[in-house]
Design a protein around this motif. Sequence first.
Motif, short mmCIF file in Angstrom:
data_model
loop_
_atom_site.label_atom_id
_atom_site.label_comp_id
_atom_site.label_asym_id
_atom_site.label_seq_id
_atom_site.Cartn_x
_atom_site.Cartn_y
_atom_site.Cartn_z
N ILE A 586 10.10 41.40 -30.03
CA ILE A 586 8.98 40.47 -30.19
C ILE A 586 7.92 40.63 -29.11
CG2 ILE A 586 8.39 38.01 -30.32
CD1 ILE A 586 11.16 37.43 -31.36
N GLN A 587 6.67 40.67 -29.53
CA GLN A 587 5.56 40.57 -28.57
C GLN A 587 4.60 39.50 -29.06
OE1 GLN A 587 3.10 44.07 -27.82
NE2 GLN A 587 2.55 43.33 -25.78
N ASP A 691 15.85 39.15 -29.42
CA ASP A 691 16.82 39.97 -28.70
C ASP A 691 16.10 40.63 -27.54
OD1 ASP A 691 19.14 39.64 -30.47
OD2 ASP A 691 17.89 40.66 -31.95
N LEU A 692 14.91 41.13 -27.87
CA LEU A 692 14.11 41.84 -26.88
C LEU A 692 12.67 41.35 -26.99
CD1 LEU A 692 14.21 44.43 -24.94
CD2 LEU A 692 13.06 45.60 -26.84
N SER A 693 12.00 41.17 -25.86
CA SER A 693 10.56 40.87 -25.94
C SER A 693 9.81 41.81 -25.00
CB SER A 693 10.29 39.41 -25.59
OG SER A 693 10.61 39.15 -24.25
N GLU A 694 8.53 41.99 -25.31
CA GLU A 694 7.73 43.02 -24.64
C GLU A 694 6.68 42.40 -23.71
OE1 GLU A 694 6.91 46.54 -26.54
OE2 GLU A 694 8.50 46.35 -28.03
N MET A 709 9.30 34.56 -18.75
CA MET A 709 10.30 33.59 -18.25
C MET A 709 10.94 32.82 -19.41
SD MET A 709 7.76 32.10 -15.33
CE MET A 709 6.91 33.24 -14.22
N LYS A 710 10.11 32.46 -20.38
CA LYS A 710 10.62 31.68 -21.53
C LYS A 710 11.64 32.49 -22.31
CE LYS A 710 6.18 29.40 -21.69
NZ LYS A 710 4.80 29.46 -22.24
N PHE A 711 11.33 33.76 -22.53
CA PHE A 711 12.27 34.60 -23.28
C PHE A 711 13.59 34.76 -22.53
CE2 PHE A 711 8.42 36.02 -25.57
CZ PHE A 711 8.91 36.02 -26.87
N ILE A 718 14.31 41.63 -21.73
CA ILE A 718 12.92 42.04 -21.80
C ILE A 718 12.70 43.49 -21.43
CG2 ILE A 718 12.16 39.65 -21.45
CD1 ILE A 718 11.32 40.15 -18.75
N ILE A 719 11.70 44.06 -22.10
CA ILE A 719 11.23 45.39 -21.73
C ILE A 719 9.86 45.15 -21.10
CG2 ILE A 719 10.27 45.82 -24.06
CD1 ILE A 719 10.85 48.81 -23.60
#
Length: 864
Positions: A586-587, A691-694, A709-711, A718-719
């Motif tokens: 997710i971005q 699962d992953l955020s950019e 920070m929220k993710f 995070i990536i």
Amino acid sequence: SIDNIIPLHCRKVWSKHQVKKFEDNEGFQQRFIGHVETTLARSLYNCDDLAAYEATSLSVRDNLIINWNATQQRITARDPKRVYYLSLEFLMGRALDNALINMEVEKPDGKGMESSRALVSKSLDDLGFRLEDVLEKEPDAALGNGGLGRLAACFVDSMATQNIPAWGYGLRYEYGIFAQKIIDGYQVETPDYWLNFGDPWEIERNEIHVPVTFYGYVDRPSGDTSTLAPSEWIGGERVLAVAYDFPVPGYKTSTVNNLRLWKAKPTTEFDFAKFNSGDYKNSVDQQQRAESITAVLYPNDNFNQGKELRLKQQYFWCAASLHDIIRRFKKSHKPWSEFPEQVAIQLNDTHPTLAVVELQRILVDMEKLDWHAAWDIVVKTFSYTNHTVMQEALEKWPVGLFGKLLPRHLEIIYDVNWFFLKEVEKKFPKDLGLLGRVSIIEEASPERQIRMAFLAIVGSHKVNGVAELHSELIKTTIFQDFVKVYGEKKFTNVTNGITPRRWLKQANPKLAELIGQAIDDPDENYLLDMSRLTELAKKADDPDFQEKWDKVKAANKVQLADLIRDINNGVDIIDREHINNTLFDIQVKRIHEYKRQQMNIFGVIYRYLAIKRLLKEGASIKEVAKKYPRKASIFGGKSAPGYYMAKLIIKLINSVAEVVNNDKEIQDLLKVVFIPDYNVSKAEIIIPASDLSEHISTAGTEASGTSNMKFVMNGGLIIGTVDGANVEITREIGEDNIFLFGNLSENVEELRYNHQFHEAEMPTELDVVLKCIESGKFCPDNASEFRPLTDSIKQHGDYYLVSDDFESYLATQELVDEVYHGQRQEWIKKSILSVANVGFFSSDRCIEEYSETIWNVEPVKPEE
Ligand code: T68
């Protein structure tokens, strides 16, 4: 004063009828029905979900107002130093659910307090409504663009929670940030008239109105011609600022603070000159123009547009707020010299810098203080937060425009600058260039400009950046010369944070509950002390706990899939059967070239082409899936309406989605989704499902970032690049638990420089992607549509360094796939460990730092 109005013997009657808060189902239902039948003038027979939302909010608001009154009386009685947080944006989102979580009622067994949410939910059930449906009726209060506005919202939550005597001051825009529609892949803006059904949370205070003046000329009645002498500003145009108050409840405390937003109204004065000359219509028109001042929020983030109406908004808001602050200060009859011991004013970016000048004007012109004595008070009162180092975002005003609107303020700025430069010259007599470099007035052609950031520095006792890297960067780049002048100590760091009440408890109740169980804190007191999350680490290897953890994530992903189905007219994009086997990548954030959504979508295109190539070479879908397992690339965010490149990026994402999602051959290995109209309430669904955020900005450009920070707080990995708060997130959660890549900020300048001289060397992977885009694959009807995007990299110097980071980005994405699909337990462990160590990023910690190191204020606790 108000104390004298009610005679003593009448007060007994008053206290006999003290308004009570609802504390049980009976009490709530009585209030609810009361509001339905009298306030809303409806009945059992025509009460729909909207009316139920309004009646619920009004009932909850009643409780808050009772606590609000008690809080304000307590503060008036103790008269401590107060904080005023001036922000042109407060991105509050919805208020009801947050109030239900923060506001407590007595437990049914009488043993202590608990959140009021369960009580209200049960009551509504009994009345024939579902709380979930009622909550959905609330429009977002979207009076902000992005990170800066949401930060202000998190801060008022934390200030109330920590019992800090603090008020927020802002503007009550009739239109918040525009609603985004996606039509044929393009962003289309529609007005956000959020007040359509009225707002049950606001308290209109017609009795609190402040006249605000613009234009006109300056007179010096004493005959003294010096601009330092008390002067009179004879204004040309007058409008009224009317106060609207929004209660801000703290968590597990009865403190309710205030957010005061101003609305512009015409004065009741009437232009008889115009009227007598027969120009009745014009005299009314001019009055009506008043309302345009607070009509609409400017929809840019990290960009300075320099419009006159924006300057008008800023002065209108600063003048009204300062007037209000001073009125309150004067109640305690203290000398002006004590003003800085009673008042701390925080400038959220340079937008409220006029408040510095306005206070100086009031002290000199109205209160007749000596110019230097006044300036000493001003500097001790203010402090300034910087949110960006990007030139295009730094506010500047042409002196012509400024002097026409605010002639006396311009004189004061010149005087401030004069004394400041004299000081600099004395300290550094040999540095000839320095004066020009630090001058508040920029000698630019065709016109001189006022540099608002410089004015804010000179007018404040502290300047802070919003993450360690950023706070160091401002000292070595844009404010380098000011460090030389003032020394290091004036410049400090307060790393941003987020409120765990909204971003964990409210957005992800299941995870909040699981954490409470795991650390033996079922009452969720850890939400007040996030360092307690470290106890979670013990469970990171526990397979049972890992399974529970994973189940929460899976349920949240289903919720997001539901949202995506809804926006796609009820048709699923993501395969339901494989949700827990699909990586949600997710971005979501404002669309901006520096945030590099273009790099993300290029990565998606690369993946798509790679899958196609393998299939073409004869690989089975199973074999392909080994290299490129299931993934859903999810985007969201608004572009400024006038930002051509950002809008083109949105269009590219949607065009790629169209091709990829309809390609039967790749089956469901890759899906691309653009979620329209990203806002706070959508974020509350999207963020817990990642699962992953950019967070992949060009190093050095993202001051902090707060969604990172929220993710993490919601168990997403995070990536990201080595930028903003990513650096500190890495330090806190450990480098094994984050996917970092890319060039470092110290190399950015050199890389950019090199682009100018060398034939752009495209990495093969990027070359393939850009050629594919240029072939018209994603825009067959208009093959050159995305040319500006590919050209910006190939022809125009690739300012955001996509080509320099693309290979390491792809390599890191491969690593992500390996861990997610090949070592799921490892992945979950990383997720648990991340949450265990995310405590530092609570905005409560920020507010403690501001309180101790910048504001010098202390909490005023309610008596037990
Ligand atoms: C953001 N800034 C920063 N600006 O980009 C982000 N700008 O890194 C940081 O985390 C966040 O502030 C909080 O500190 C903004 O959001 C704006 O929205 C903005 C609005 C008007 C004018 C300029």
